[in-house]
Design an enzyme around this catalytic site. Structure first.
Site, mmCIF file in Angstrom:
data_model
loop_
_atom_site.group_PDB
_atom_site.id
_atom_site.type_symbol
_atom_site.label_atom_id
_atom_site.label_comp_id
_atom_site.label_asym_id
_atom_site.label_seq_id
_atom_site.Cartn_x
_atom_site.Cartn_y
_atom_site.Cartn_z
ATOM 1 N N ARG A 34 -100.568 -25.855 -108.013
ATOM 2 C CA ARG A 34 -101.291 -27.059 -108.427
ATOM 3 C C ARG A 34 -102.813 -26.870 -108.454
ATOM 4 N NH1 ARG A 34 -98.112 -30.627 -104.123
ATOM 5 N NH2 ARG A 34 -97.800 -28.542 -103.273
ATOM 6 N N LYS A 377 -138.020 -9.013 -100.537
ATOM 7 C CA LYS A 377 -136.726 -8.406 -100.212
ATOM 8 C C LYS A 377 -136.931 -7.375 -99.113
ATOM 9 C CE LYS A 377 -135.135 -4.819 -101.398
ATOM 10 N NZ LYS A 377 -134.535 -3.498 -101.357
HETATM 11 C C1 UD1 Z 1 -95.223 -29.567 -97.423
HETATM 12 C C2 UD1 Z 1 -93.958 -30.251 -96.886
HETATM 13 C C3 UD1 Z 1 -94.122 -31.753 -97.016
HETATM 14 C C4 UD1 Z 1 -95.380 -32.214 -96.302
HETATM 15 C C5 UD1 Z 1 -96.614 -31.437 -96.785
HETATM 16 C C6 UD1 Z 1 -97.809 -31.738 -95.912
HETATM 17 C C7 UD1 Z 1 -92.106 -28.715 -97.342
HETATM 18 C C8 UD1 Z 1 -90.924 -28.440 -98.177
HETATM 19 N N1 UD1 Z 1 -92.810 -29.807 -97.642
HETATM 20 O O1 UD1 Z 1 -95.299 -29.846 -98.814
HETATM 21 O O2 UD1 Z 1 -93.000 -32.412 -96.461
HETATM 22 O O3 UD1 Z 1 -95.568 -33.598 -96.497
HETATM 23 O O4 UD1 Z 1 -96.374 -30.014 -96.709
HETATM 24 O O5 UD1 Z 1 -98.956 -31.082 -96.342
HETATM 25 O O6 UD1 Z 1 -92.372 -27.974 -96.403
HETATM 26 N N2 UD1 Z 1 -95.960 -21.643 -98.199
HETATM 27 C C9 UD1 Z 1 -95.553 -20.356 -97.954
HETATM 28 N N3 UD1 Z 1 -94.505 -19.857 -98.654
HETATM 29 C C10 UD1 Z 1 -93.817 -20.585 -99.563
HETATM 30 C C11 UD1 Z 1 -94.236 -21.921 -99.807
HETATM 31 C C12 UD1 Z 1 -95.307 -22.418 -99.106
HETATM 32 O O7 UD1 Z 1 -96.138 -19.647 -97.122
HETATM 33 O O8 UD1 Z 1 -92.846 -20.060 -100.141
HETATM 34 C C13 UD1 Z 1 -97.147 -22.157 -97.469
HETATM 35 C C14 UD1 Z 1 -98.282 -22.533 -98.386
HETATM 36 O O9 UD1 Z 1 -99.171 -21.429 -98.552
HETATM 37 C C15 UD1 Z 1 -98.943 -23.692 -97.648
HETATM 38 C C16 UD1 Z 1 -97.809 -24.296 -96.820
HETATM 39 O O10 UD1 Z 1 -96.777 -23.333 -96.794
HETATM 40 O O11 UD1 Z 1 -99.964 -23.238 -96.803
HETATM 41 C C17 UD1 Z 1 -97.287 -25.617 -97.416
HETATM 42 O O12 UD1 Z 1 -96.829 -25.365 -98.734
HETATM 43 P P1 UD1 Z 1 -97.091 -26.399 -99.912
HETATM 44 O O13 UD1 Z 1 -96.528 -25.815 -101.145
HETATM 45 O O14 UD1 Z 1 -98.491 -26.832 -99.920
HETATM 46 O O15 UD1 Z 1 -96.163 -27.603 -99.440
HETATM 47 P P2 UD1 Z 1 -96.343 -29.134 -99.818
HETATM 48 O O16 UD1 Z 1 -95.813 -29.371 -101.170
HETATM 49 O O17 UD1 Z 1 -97.728 -29.563 -99.536
HETATM 50 MG MG MG Z 2 -99.461 -28.519 -99.229
#
Ligand code: UD1
Ligand code: MG
Length: 474
Positions: A34, A377
């Site tokens: 996103r 510098k």
């Molecule tokens: C997630 C939660 C959601 C919560 C929100 C809060 C899940 C399924 N959903 O959604 O319930 O309300 O956070 O901010 O967990 N990441 C990985 N590997 C992956 C996917 C993600 O390491 O395969 C890491 C991302 O880098 C990030 C974190 O996990 O730092 C959260 O992932 P993100 O995709 O932002 O989840 P949200 O859609 O925000």
């Molecule tokens: Mg997130």
């Protein structure tokens, strides 16, 4: 660089004693689709530092036993950002090969944690505002109920769009978490959301994780399915509802990131006005990093940027358009419009600008002056010395009370190497002098206007011409 002080020492000791079984797992492998970016989300900057930097600092302040970070996309870059904050020896990395969801991400750290009788605090690399005090409260709540398998940090949001919703049963106890994309209209109407921050019992987390499936709209393995699985198997799942929604805001797209940026800046500037006695002529149009310090009665005009861990003294005036990066400015310094000062040190009572440029460890001693279109510098300008107009001083050492005439240039670069210029005290460098380095000009010497100095000038000597030759003073 100033050392980073995370929390008062006494507080640290207390936390250490209570929580010697605390491990922290930070999820930072996702790309962040996103963001529409070629740069992985956790490396996008908030207040001049990567998002992951904020989360790591907070993690370190809890003095955990271990910190684990799950990396994937641009793993090496994330690794270095994390190591810069925590120190290479204080963190271990788990690699998530392909990014199949937050549950899959936690699974990548299985080998480190599945047999540990530990409390694991799971943090999201993209939720940077969370405060250590809030996490301490979550951990305390989790531990207060002896057998709790999981405690979820939740908040109520006026606009819960995009977050996972906390669904409670008729008794108000935890039932499940439903992601925005999988939720029914009724579930979407729930305002209580999952922060993405949880405490787990490590063994129970990894046992339940084996049963997580990817039958959802995104085809991913959700960590958010684990609490419901634990509950179904008779484990205790708690919800710790927090009052400050701002702390759990994620930076999932650039609009959210800009909102967080505005929030942090406003917080810093408000604190500086109320606690440190700094005047901001237009607080909405000034940008000061949280790690910087500004002294009492300093006046900051609109559109000034102060970055990194800069320290500005008392009673300074900083006019519009100036940017100061990782620099130390002493008391009573006047910086006029549109200057750039990076990695430099400025002494008490100096005057700079307009349109001056200090970089690469430039040092201005007390009461010295640098005027318009002057660049310094890796140069030291001694006490009370002046370079008022149109000058480049690079790799130079200049003594006290010396005057550098308009248009003076140190010719410090021969196409391959940089060379040093030394100018003594009480020297008068005539306008438009070229100093071909390496070269020295002794104390009390002078150069005529337009001279090209290719040889050392003795103390008290006057040189003129091209190339400059000695002339007896009239
Ligand atoms: C997630 C939660 C959601 C919560 C929100 C809060 C899940 C399924 N959903 O959604 O319930 O309300 O956070 O901010 O967990 N990441 C990985 N590997 C992956 C996917 C993600 O390491 O395969 C890491 C991302 O880098 C990030 C974190 O996990 O730092 C959260 O992932 P993100 O995709 O932002 O989840 P949200 O859609 O925000
Ligand atoms: Mg997130």
């Amino acid at each position: 660089m100033r050392p980073i002080v995370f929390v008062a020492k006494s507080h640290l000791m207390e936390i250490r004693e209570e929580r010697n079984d605390l491990d922290i797992l930070i999820l930072a492998a996702g790309l962040g689709t996103r963001m529409r970016s070629d740069v992985v989300k956790v490396l996008h900057k908030l207040d001049g530092r990567p998002l992951i930097d904020h989360v790591c600092r907070t993690a370190a302040s809890l003095a955990p036993r271990n910190v684990y970070v799950v990396i994937g996309h641009q793993g090496d870059a994330v690794k270095s950002a994390v190591s810069r904050v925590l120190g290479e020896d204080n963190v271990r990395f788990a690699v998530q090969r392909s990014q199949n969801g937050t549950g899959d991400a936690v699974n990548a750290a299985r080998e480190f944690l599945e047999n540990e009788d530990a409390t694991v605090l799971v943090l999201s690399g993209d939720v940077p505002m969370i405060r250590p005090e809030t996490l301490s409260a979550l951990i305390a709540r989790h531990k207060s109920v002896g057998r709790a398998a999981c405690s979820i940090l939740s908040v109520d949001l006026a606009d819960p769009f995009g977050y996972g919703r906390i669904i409670r049963d008729i008794n108000g106890n935890f039932e499940k978490i439903v992601e925005q994309k999988d939720a029914t209209d009724l579930e979407r109407a729930v305002s209580e959301v999952n922060s993405g921050i949880y405490c787990f019992n490590a063994k129970k987390l990894f046992a339940a994780l084996k049963d997580v499936e990817n039958h959802n709209s995104q085809g991913e393995y959700y960590l958010t399915d684990v609490p419901a699985l634990l509950r179904t198997s008779g484990e205790t799942v708690l919800i710790y509802k927090h009052g400050d929604a701002g702390e759990i805001e994620g930076a999932n797209n650039r609009v959210q990131l800009a909102d967080l940026e505005r929030f942090v800046r406003t917080r810093t500037i408000t604190r500086m006005m109320l606690e440190d006695g700094v005047t901001f002529v237009d607080p909405k149009n000034a940008y000061v990093s949280e790690d910087s310090a500004v002294g009492r009665d300093t006046v900051i005009y609109p559109n000034v940027t102060i970055e990194g861990d800069s320290v500005i003294g008392k009673g300074c005036v900083i006019r519009s358009g100036t940017r100061i990066v990782n620099s130390n400015i002493a008391d009573d310094v006047e910086i006029l419009d549109n200057c750039l000062i990076a990695d430099s040190t400025v002494g008490e009572g100096c005057k700079i600008g307009p349109m001056a440029h200090l970089r690469g460890n430039a040092v201005m001693a007390e009461g010295s002056k640098v005027g318009n279109f002057v660049e310094l510098k890796k140069t030291t300008l001694g006490k009370g010395s002046k370079a008022n107009h149109l000058t480049y001083l690079g790799d130079a050492n200049i003594g006290e009370r010396t005057n550098i005439g308009a248009g003076t240039i140190t010719c410090n670069y021969d196409g391959k190497n940089k060379h040093q210029t030394n100018i003594g005290s009480d020297v008068k460098i005539g306008s438009d002098t070229m100093l071909v380095a390496p070269v020295s000009v002794g104390d009390g010497a002078s150069t005529g206007a337009g001279s090209v100095v290719t040889k050392d000038v003795e103390p008290g000597e006057l040189v003129v011409g091209v190339p400059a030759k000695k002339r007896t003073k009239a």
